[in-house]
Design a protein around this motif. Sequence first.
Motif, PDB file in Angstrom:
ATOM      1  N   ALA A  22       7.135   5.817  -4.091  1.00 25.55           N
ATOM      2  CA  ALA A  22       8.194   6.139  -3.137  1.00 25.55           C
ATOM      3  C   ALA A  22       9.064   7.291  -3.649  1.00 25.55           C
ATOM      4  CB  ALA A  22       9.051   4.909  -2.872  1.00 25.55           C
ATOM      5  N   SER A  23       9.401   7.271  -4.936  1.00 22.58           N
ATOM      6  CA  SER A  23      10.253   8.326  -5.497  1.00 22.58           C
ATOM      7  C   SER A  23       9.541   9.666  -5.506  1.00 22.58           C
ATOM      8  CB  SER A  23      10.677   7.945  -6.923  1.00 22.58           C
ATOM      9  OG  SER A  23      11.482   6.785  -6.923  1.00 22.58           O
ATOM     10  N   LEU A  24       8.254   9.656  -5.880  1.00 23.70           N
ATOM     11  CA  LEU A  24       7.488  10.901  -5.853  1.00 23.70           C
ATOM     12  C   LEU A  24       7.394  11.443  -4.429  1.00 23.70           C
ATOM     13  CD1 LEU A  24       5.693  13.080  -7.098  1.00 23.70           C
ATOM     14  CD2 LEU A  24       3.765  11.475  -6.942  1.00 23.70           C
ATOM     15  N   SER A  25       7.177  10.558  -3.460  1.00 19.39           N
ATOM     16  CA  SER A  25       7.089  10.976  -2.059  1.00 19.39           C
ATOM     17  C   SER A  25       8.399  11.606  -1.599  1.00 19.39           C
ATOM     18  CB  SER A  25       6.745   9.773  -1.171  1.00 19.39           C
ATOM     19  OG  SER A  25       5.480   9.227  -1.513  1.00 19.39           O
ATOM     20  N   ARG A  26       9.530  11.004  -1.997  1.00 18.28           N
ATOM     21  CA  ARG A  26      10.837  11.562  -1.620  1.00 18.28           C
ATOM     22  C   ARG A  26      11.041  12.943  -2.230  1.00 18.28           C
ATOM     23  NH1 ARG A  26      13.016   6.739  -2.940  1.00 18.28           N
ATOM     24  NH2 ARG A  26      14.092   7.673  -4.717  1.00 18.28           N
ATOM     25  N   SER A  29       8.830  15.465  -0.463  1.00 19.76           N
ATOM     26  CA  SER A  29       9.383  15.714   0.866  1.00 19.76           C
ATOM     27  C   SER A  29      10.626  16.589   0.786  1.00 19.76           C
ATOM     28  CB  SER A  29       9.700  14.381   1.555  1.00 19.76           C
ATOM     29  OG  SER A  29      10.231  14.579   2.837  1.00 19.76           O
ATOM     30  N   ARG A  30      11.464  16.332  -0.211  1.00 19.04           N
ATOM     31  CA  ARG A  30      12.679  17.129  -0.397  1.00 19.04           C
ATOM     32  C   ARG A  30      12.345  18.603  -0.629  1.00 19.04           C
ATOM     33  NH1 ARG A  30      15.747  19.338  -4.114  1.00 19.04           N
ATOM     34  NH2 ARG A  30      14.288  18.848  -5.792  1.00 19.04           N
ATOM     35  N   ARG A  31      11.187  18.842  -1.228  1.00 23.81           N
ATOM     36  CA  ARG A  31      10.766  20.219  -1.509  1.00 23.81           C
ATOM     37  C   ARG A  31      10.041  20.873  -0.335  1.00 23.81           C
ATOM     38  NH1 ARG A  31       9.073  20.758  -7.799  1.00 23.81           N
ATOM     39  NH2 ARG A  31      10.672  19.391  -8.699  1.00 23.81           N
ATOM     40  N   GLY A  32       9.985  20.169   0.787  1.00 18.86           N
ATOM     41  CA  GLY A  32       9.431  20.769   1.983  1.00 18.86           C
ATOM     42  C   GLY A  32       8.001  20.407   2.293  1.00 18.86           C
ATOM     43  N   HIS A  33       7.392  19.543   1.505  1.00 19.97           N
ATOM     44  CA  HIS A  33       6.032  19.116   1.786  1.00 19.97           C
ATOM     45  C   HIS A  33       6.039  18.019   2.853  1.00 19.97           C
ATOM     46  CE1 HIS A  33       4.405  21.464  -1.540  1.00 19.97           C
ATOM     47  NE2 HIS A  33       5.399  21.003  -2.295  1.00 19.97           N
ATOM     48  N   ASP A  34       4.970  17.942   3.612  1.00 20.77           N
ATOM     49  CA  ASP A  34       4.807  16.937   4.663  1.00 20.77           C
ATOM     50  C   ASP A  34       4.078  15.744   4.052  1.00 20.77           C
ATOM     51  OD1 ASP A  34       4.488  15.502   6.968  1.00 20.77           O
ATOM     52  OD2 ASP A  34       3.064  16.887   7.894  1.00 20.77           O
ATOM     53  N   VAL A  35       4.817  14.665   3.804  1.00 21.13           N
ATOM     54  CA  VAL A  35       4.281  13.527   3.062  1.00 21.13           C
ATOM     55  C   VAL A  35       4.167  12.312   3.965  1.00 21.13           C
ATOM     56  CG1 VAL A  35       4.602  11.995   1.071  1.00 21.13           C
ATOM     57  CG2 VAL A  35       5.336  14.398   0.944  1.00 21.13           C
ATOM     58  N   VAL A  36       3.024  11.630   3.884  1.00 19.00           N
ATOM     59  CA  VAL A  36       2.825  10.346   4.559  1.00 19.00           C
ATOM     60  C   VAL A  36       2.530   9.310   3.483  1.00 19.00           C
ATOM     61  CG1 VAL A  36       1.537   9.052   6.286  1.00 19.00           C
ATOM     62  CG2 VAL A  36       1.872  11.525   6.571  1.00 19.00           C
ATOM     63  N   LEU A  37       3.325   8.245   3.448  1.00 22.83           N
ATOM     64  CA  LEU A  37       3.165   7.186   2.461  1.00 22.83           C
ATOM     65  C   LEU A  37       2.441   6.001   3.083  1.00 22.83           C
ATOM     66  CD1 LEU A  37       3.683   5.741  -0.223  1.00 22.83           C
ATOM     67  CD2 LEU A  37       6.027   5.285   0.539  1.00 22.83           C
ATOM     68  N   PHE A  38       1.259   5.682   2.568  1.00 22.34           N
ATOM     69  CA  PHE A  38       0.471   4.538   3.026  1.00 22.34           C
ATOM     70  C   PHE A  38       0.669   3.392   2.024  1.00 22.34           C
ATOM     71  CE2 PHE A  38      -1.648   8.267   4.666  1.00 22.34           C
ATOM     72  CZ  PHE A  38      -2.147   7.897   5.913  1.00 22.34           C
ATOM     73  N   ALA A  39       1.055   2.215   2.513  1.00 23.43           N
ATOM     74  CA  ALA A  39       1.246   1.069   1.621  1.00 23.43           C
ATOM     75  C   ALA A  39       1.411  -0.201   2.444  1.00 23.43           C
ATOM     76  CB  ALA A  39       2.475   1.267   0.739  1.00 23.43           C
ATOM     77  N   PRO A  40       1.087  -1.357   1.869  1.00 23.80           N
ATOM     78  CA  PRO A  40       1.421  -2.618   2.533  1.00 23.80           C
ATOM     79  C   PRO A  40       2.939  -2.762   2.655  1.00 23.80           C
ATOM     80  CG  PRO A  40      -0.100  -2.969   0.699  1.00 23.80           C
ATOM     81  CD  PRO A  40       0.399  -1.567   0.580  1.00 23.80           C
ATOM     82  N   ARG A  41       3.350  -3.487   3.680  1.00 21.50           N
ATOM     83  CA  ARG A  41       4.787  -3.708   3.900  1.00 21.50           C
ATOM     84  C   ARG A  41       4.941  -5.026   4.643  1.00 21.50           C
ATOM     85  NH1 ARG A  41       8.878   0.883   6.404  1.00 21.50           N
ATOM     86  NH2 ARG A  41      10.769  -0.381   6.499  1.00 21.50           N
ATOM     87  N   PRO A  48      11.831  -0.320  -2.933  1.00 14.83           N
ATOM     88  CA  PRO A  48      12.207   1.066  -3.203  1.00 14.83           C
ATOM     89  C   PRO A  48      12.771   1.727  -1.957  1.00 14.83           C
ATOM     90  CG  PRO A  48       9.836   0.925  -2.921  1.00 14.83           C
ATOM     91  CD  PRO A  48      10.368  -0.485  -2.854  1.00 14.83           C
ATOM     92  N   ASP A  49      13.577   2.739  -2.164  1.00 16.68           N
ATOM     93  CA  ASP A  49      14.182   3.471  -1.048  1.00 16.68           C
ATOM     94  C   ASP A  49      13.138   4.372  -0.395  1.00 16.68           C
ATOM     95  OD1 ASP A  49      15.798   4.824   0.723  1.00 16.68           O
ATOM     96  OD2 ASP A  49      16.808   6.030  -0.814  1.00 16.68           O
ATOM     97  N   VAL A  50      12.837   4.119   0.879  1.00 21.20           N
ATOM     98  CA  VAL A  50      11.879   4.966   1.608  1.00 21.20           C
ATOM     99  C   VAL A  50      12.552   5.642   2.795  1.00 21.20           C
ATOM    100  CG1 VAL A  50       9.865   3.625   0.902  1.00 21.20           C
ATOM    101  CG2 VAL A  50      11.080   3.006   3.007  1.00 21.20           C
ATOM    102  N   SER A  51      13.878   5.672   2.790  1.00 19.61           N
ATOM    103  CA  SER A  51      14.596   6.288   3.899  1.00 19.61           C
ATOM    104  C   SER A  51      14.218   7.766   3.998  1.00 19.61           C
ATOM    105  CB  SER A  51      16.104   6.154   3.693  1.00 19.61           C
ATOM    106  OG  SER A  51      16.509   6.728   2.468  1.00 19.61           O
ATOM    107  N   GLY A  52      14.000   8.214   5.221  1.00 16.95           N
ATOM    108  CA  GLY A  52      13.641   9.605   5.461  1.00 16.95           C
ATOM    109  C   GLY A  52      12.179   9.925   5.280  1.00 16.95           C
ATOM    110  N   LEU A  53      11.383   8.937   4.853  1.00 19.07           N
ATOM    111  CA  LEU A  53       9.959   9.172   4.639  1.00 19.07           C
ATOM    112  C   LEU A  53       9.145   8.698   5.836  1.00 19.07           C
ATOM    113  CD1 LEU A  53       9.448   7.989   0.935  1.00 19.07           C
ATOM    114  CD2 LEU A  53       9.466  10.345   1.779  1.00 19.07           C
ATOM    115  N   GLU A  54       8.015   9.355   6.068  1.00 17.47           N
ATOM    116  CA  GLU A  54       7.054   8.859   7.050  1.00 17.47           C
ATOM    117  C   GLU A  54       6.182   7.815   6.351  1.00 17.47           C
ATOM    118  OE1 GLU A  54       3.353  10.323   9.936  1.00 17.47           O
ATOM    119  OE2 GLU A  54       4.572  11.817   8.875  1.00 17.47           O
TER     120      GLU A  54
END
Length: 388
Positions: A22-26, A29-41, A48-54
Amino acid sequence: MRIAQVSPYDLSYHGGVAAHTASLSRELSRRGHDVVLFAPRSRPQTAPDVSGLEVMPLGGSVPFNASGSVSRISVSINAARQMRRILTTERFDVVHIHEPLMPFLGATASWFSPWPTVGTFHAYSDNIHPGYLGFKPVFTLIADKLDGRIAVSNAAKAYAYKYFPDNYTIIPNGIDVPRFEKPRPKPSEFRDDAINLVFVGRVGEKRKGLRFLLGAYSTLRWRYPNLRLIVVGAGVPDRESYRMMGERGIDDVIFAGPVTDQELPAYYQHADIFCAPNTGHESFGLVLVEAMASGAPIVASRILGFEGVADHEQDALLVDVGDEYAIANAIQRLIEDSKLRNNLVRNGHEKVQRFGWAKVADDVIDYYHEVTARAPVPFVTRRRTSSG
């Protein structure tokens, strides 16, 4: 870049790999990359904080015991099919899978991803992996699908290489250094007139070694009446820890219970000494890095995962595993020697910058470019080009 981050671990529960992903994805994303996080939920709330993430939630999870810990992973065939469908119908520049051999999501993504694919190996164990041995031909075929392999430490690299020899690039886990550096109010469990020892970890897991710290504390508290032990983390003590407290009359340990990510830095910052008596099965010393960033002097076990982070007498005091008397002696040295405490803290703060996300994300992105430069053109790309 459009990047798929895949984690087999449930985002609804605390865990090192889920937090790292989640932290790496954030950061990406902050650096302008288009990130999609796949995971069970399993539930709407996430650890972990996933606010603002797809986030692409892939069903729930079931608990499994592994290396002295409980892992919650998806075993849903439908979830694996859903992820396969997305990975093969949408375009990604990189697919990054954390634990790429983990059933079902990690292994499915590794096998079916048509895009340049990177796998990060996080795990380490002192024991033989029965699954890797029993199904080695299958796992080898899956691992061979990867275009690049990352290990989070020398310990993780050695463990993965033992079963699946190949080239592994070491890129450590990252932490939000400024979050741990920012001064926080003192938690209510601390006293100004006390020597506050702090332990952070899942309390009921034997591999965290709480019982050995309790043994050291039982010796030291008679010598230092103002000594206090504050235990931070979810769960209840294991049977041996309860036995230790009963036999030695330890009735003054403060169990703070689980704390939020926002509250955690304060416990490190106000620790007079941070103790990590872990017994093994640790690929990376995340708690040591967090303590260094927070300015806490450290006493820790001499295990492979910790030795990859801390240097004895430089930024921590490392002691033999399971030796409560060595732990007690190291704590006493730090109590009595303020110069040593200050040196450890200063050296630790200098070292921890290499584990900040600014550095770690740079290394990950550089590795993505390296992998995409040498990866073959995906078949789906060739097919779409020829048909267009």
